[in-house]
Write a protein that holds these residues in place. Structure first.
Motif, PDB file in Angstrom:
ATOM      1  N   VAL A 193      72.105  50.784  46.478  1.00 50.19           N
ATOM      2  CA  VAL A 193      71.174  49.736  47.400  1.00 50.19           C
ATOM      3  C   VAL A 193      70.234  50.554  48.165  1.00 50.19           C
ATOM      4  CG1 VAL A 193      71.032  47.757  49.078  1.00 50.19           C
ATOM      5  CG2 VAL A 193      72.469  47.532  47.164  1.00 50.19           C
ATOM      6  N   GLU A 194      70.792  51.519  49.138  1.00 51.60           N
ATOM      7  CA  GLU A 194      70.057  52.283  50.018  1.00 51.60           C
ATOM      8  C   GLU A 194      69.123  53.279  49.357  1.00 51.60           C
ATOM      9  OE1 GLU A 194      70.232  51.954  53.273  1.00 51.60           O
ATOM     10  OE2 GLU A 194      71.559  50.193  53.037  1.00 51.60           O
ATOM     11  N   TYR A 195      69.526  53.849  48.078  1.00 52.35           N
ATOM     12  CA  TYR A 195      68.442  54.523  47.382  1.00 52.35           C
ATOM     13  C   TYR A 195      67.466  54.034  46.977  1.00 52.35           C
ATOM     14  CZ  TYR A 195      66.731  58.293  44.352  1.00 52.35           C
ATOM     15  OH  TYR A 195      65.865  59.047  43.437  1.00 52.35           O
ATOM     16  N   CYS A 196      67.464  52.515  46.405  1.00 59.07           N
ATOM     17  CA  CYS A 196      66.410  51.740  46.164  1.00 59.07           C
ATOM     18  C   CYS A 196      65.466  51.395  47.252  1.00 59.07           C
ATOM     19  CB  CYS A 196      67.020  50.384  45.302  1.00 59.07           C
ATOM     20  SG  CYS A 196      67.682  50.766  43.790  1.00 59.07           S
ATOM     21  N   LYS A 197      66.125  50.982  48.289  1.00 60.65           N
ATOM     22  CA  LYS A 197      65.520  50.813  49.499  1.00 60.65           C
ATOM     23  C   LYS A 197      64.378  51.926  49.984  1.00 60.65           C
ATOM     24  CE  LYS A 197      67.595  48.807  52.999  1.00 60.65           C
ATOM     25  NZ  LYS A 197      68.832  48.452  53.962  1.00 60.65           N
ATOM     26  N   ARG A 200      61.922  52.416  47.352  1.00 52.40           N
ATOM     27  CA  ARG A 200      60.925  51.047  47.141  1.00 52.40           C
ATOM     28  C   ARG A 200      61.230  50.228  48.123  1.00 52.40           C
ATOM     29  NH1 ARG A 200      56.826  50.511  43.080  1.00 52.40           N
ATOM     30  NH2 ARG A 200      56.301  48.950  44.812  1.00 52.40           N
ATOM     31  N   PRO A 201      60.420  50.520  49.562  1.00 57.54           N
ATOM     32  CA  PRO A 201      60.951  49.533  50.528  1.00 57.54           C
ATOM     33  C   PRO A 201      60.441  48.331  50.438  1.00 57.54           C
ATOM     34  CG  PRO A 201      59.767  51.316  51.163  1.00 57.54           C
ATOM     35  CD  PRO A 201      60.112  51.700  49.826  1.00 57.54           C
ATOM     36  N   ASP A 202      59.282  48.211  49.769  1.00 57.45           N
ATOM     37  CA  ASP A 202      58.668  46.870  49.569  1.00 57.45           C
ATOM     38  C   ASP A 202      59.503  45.911  48.538  1.00 57.45           C
ATOM     39  OD1 ASP A 202      58.101  48.761  47.521  1.00 57.45           O
ATOM     40  OD2 ASP A 202      56.479  47.624  46.557  1.00 57.45           O
ATOM     41  N   ILE A 203      60.583  46.349  47.744  1.00 55.44           N
ATOM     42  CA  ILE A 203      61.350  45.511  47.016  1.00 55.44           C
ATOM     43  C   ILE A 203      62.702  45.038  47.563  1.00 55.44           C
ATOM     44  CG2 ILE A 203      62.393  45.340  44.577  1.00 55.44           C
ATOM     45  CD1 ILE A 203      60.179  47.401  43.739  1.00 55.44           C
ATOM     46  N   PRO A 204      62.884  44.238  48.268  1.00 53.98           N
ATOM     47  CA  PRO A 204      63.964  43.688  48.815  1.00 53.98           C
ATOM     48  C   PRO A 204      65.085  43.144  47.493  1.00 53.98           C
ATOM     49  CG  PRO A 204      62.508  41.954  49.319  1.00 53.98           C
ATOM     50  CD  PRO A 204      61.718  43.241  48.447  1.00 53.98           C
ATOM     51  N   VAL A 205      66.291  43.873  47.540  1.00 56.34           N
ATOM     52  CA  VAL A 205      67.255  43.568  46.511  1.00 56.34           C
ATOM     53  C   VAL A 205      67.647  42.172  46.716  1.00 56.34           C
ATOM     54  CG1 VAL A 205      69.425  43.906  45.411  1.00 56.34           C
ATOM     55  CG2 VAL A 205      67.894  46.004  46.159  1.00 56.34           C
ATOM     56  N   LYS A 206      67.645  41.193  46.075  1.00 57.49           N
ATOM     57  CA  LYS A 206      67.900  39.804  46.287  1.00 57.49           C
ATOM     58  C   LYS A 206      69.087  39.351  45.302  1.00 57.49           C
ATOM     59  CE  LYS A 206      65.736  38.722  49.932  1.00 57.49           C
ATOM     60  NZ  LYS A 206      66.310  38.453  51.022  1.00 57.49           N
ATOM     61  N   ARG A 207      69.115  40.109  44.077  1.00 56.69           N
ATOM     62  CA  ARG A 207      69.934  39.814  43.109  1.00 56.69           C
ATOM     63  C   ARG A 207      70.766  40.975  42.466  1.00 56.69           C
ATOM     64  NH1 ARG A 207      66.487  37.843  40.438  1.00 56.69           N
ATOM     65  NH2 ARG A 207      66.606  35.400  41.031  1.00 56.69           N
ATOM     66  N   ILE A 208      72.135  41.026  42.192  1.00 54.08           N
ATOM     67  CA  ILE A 208      72.836  42.112  41.932  1.00 54.08           C
ATOM     68  C   ILE A 208      73.514  41.543  40.490  1.00 54.08           C
ATOM     69  CG2 ILE A 208      74.485  43.712  42.209  1.00 54.08           C
ATOM     70  CD1 ILE A 208      73.883  44.007  45.085  1.00 54.08           C
ATOM     71  N   ILE A 209      73.504  42.297  39.591  1.00 53.18           N
ATOM     72  CA  ILE A 209      74.225  42.178  38.213  1.00 53.18           C
ATOM     73  C   ILE A 209      74.715  43.275  37.719  1.00 53.18           C
ATOM     74  CG2 ILE A 209      73.764  41.150  35.812  1.00 53.18           C
ATOM     75  CD1 ILE A 209      71.410  39.885  36.667  1.00 53.18           C
ATOM     76  N   GLY A 210      76.160  43.226  37.272  1.00 59.21           N
ATOM     77  CA  GLY A 210      76.756  44.321  36.611  1.00 59.21           C
ATOM     78  C   GLY A 210      78.047  44.574  37.156  1.00 59.21           C
ATOM     79  N   GLY A 211      78.571  45.783  36.891  1.00 56.98           N
ATOM     80  CA  GLY A 211      79.895  46.223  37.366  1.00 56.98           C
ATOM     81  C   GLY A 211      79.846  46.734  38.704  1.00 56.98           C
ATOM     82  N   LEU A 212      80.842  46.496  39.689  1.00 54.80           N
ATOM     83  CA  LEU A 212      80.794  46.994  41.042  1.00 54.80           C
ATOM     84  C   LEU A 212      81.936  48.125  41.353  1.00 54.80           C
ATOM     85  CD1 LEU A 212      79.893  43.948  43.219  1.00 54.80           C
ATOM     86  CD2 LEU A 212      78.386  46.011  42.288  1.00 54.80           C
TER      87      LEU A 212
END
Length: 249
Positions: A193-197, A200-212
């Motif tokens: 999540v932190e790497y995505c932020k 692309r700080p303009d794309i807030p993560v609102k949905r997570i799908i997959g293995g954790l």
């Protein structure tokens, strides 16, 4: 943009779909039809046919990492979708093993027939960093490990267990609608999540799908993961495959 995600393979699937230890998702986003991972190989063609999937419509195949339970169906699907462009991180075909104290050493390497199919495919792209692969569709490439998360699992590059495997070939998929998709999340969801932020700080993560990858997580890591997910204020969380259940009990 229209977004439709189907679970094709998971550890537990409703009948008449076939369950197996593995993961595969079908993602329709805008003009793109994406197959994300291919499961362990025994169930994919059956489940895709049952779901009414048209193999000719797929434009891209994303491989989250090289373990057999995510790459075992490559040979079967490539024979039916030679048109797809494949995206993966370097090292995906390396030898991999797990060594648990209470069980025999297990090889996790991509099956040889799938490696051969990958070598013979003419449309392959090695992802080296955060990359937009189509309009509004991003791959992380290798994910920096900065959070100190214990991502769990005694993974090695040799059967003797002398060379640790940090599964550096792992990548995640981010859609600009705020959906984050990962195979196992060996890098840790906080790191991902932190790497995505950062990218692309303009794309807030609102949905997570997959293995954790929380099956063997320590209580401390579970608390850290819970705190991360709460901060995101997610609209939807769909844990799959090797997540484990401690986090949700």
């Amino acid at each position: 943009m229209n977004c439709e995600i189907k679970i094709l393979i998971d550890n537990t699937m409703p009948e008449p779909f076939v369950s197996e230890h593995g993961l595969s998702l079908s993602i329709t986003y805008g003009k793109e039809k994406i197959l994300f991972d291919t499961g362990a190989g025994s169930a994919l063609l059956h489940n895709m046919t049952l779901a009414g999937e048209d193999f000719a419509q797929y434009t891209k195949l994303i491989l989250s990492h090289g373990h057999y339970d995510h790459t075992g169906g490559i040979a079967d699907v490539l024979s039916l979708m030679p048109q797809v462009e494949i995206f993966f991180v370097r090292g995906i075909t390396d030898k991999r093993f797990s060594r648990h104290a209470d069980r025999p050493v297990k090889e996790l390497t991509m099956p040889e027939k799938c490696q051969q199919a990958l070598r013979n495919h003419k449309k392959c792209r090695v992802v080296t960093g955060f990359t937009e692969i189509a309009d509004g569709i991003f791959l992380t490439g290798p994910i920096p490990r900065l959070s100190g998360e214990d991502c769990g699992g005694p993974f090695y590059l040799d059967s003797e267990g002398t060379e640790p495997d940090f599964i550096e070939d792992e990548q995640a998929l981010l859609l600009d609608c705020g959906t984050l998709i990962q195979g196992c999340c060996h890098a840790g969801i906080i790191n991902t999540v932190e790497y995505c932020k950062k990218c692309r700080p303009d794309i807030p993560v609102k949905r997570i799908i997959g293995g954790l990858h929380l099956l063997h997580a320590t209580p401390e890591r579970l608390l850290e993961t819970q705190a991360c997910l709460k901060r995101l204020e997610l609209e939807e969380l769909i844990p799959l495959h090797c997540t484990g259940y401690k986090l949700f009990c």
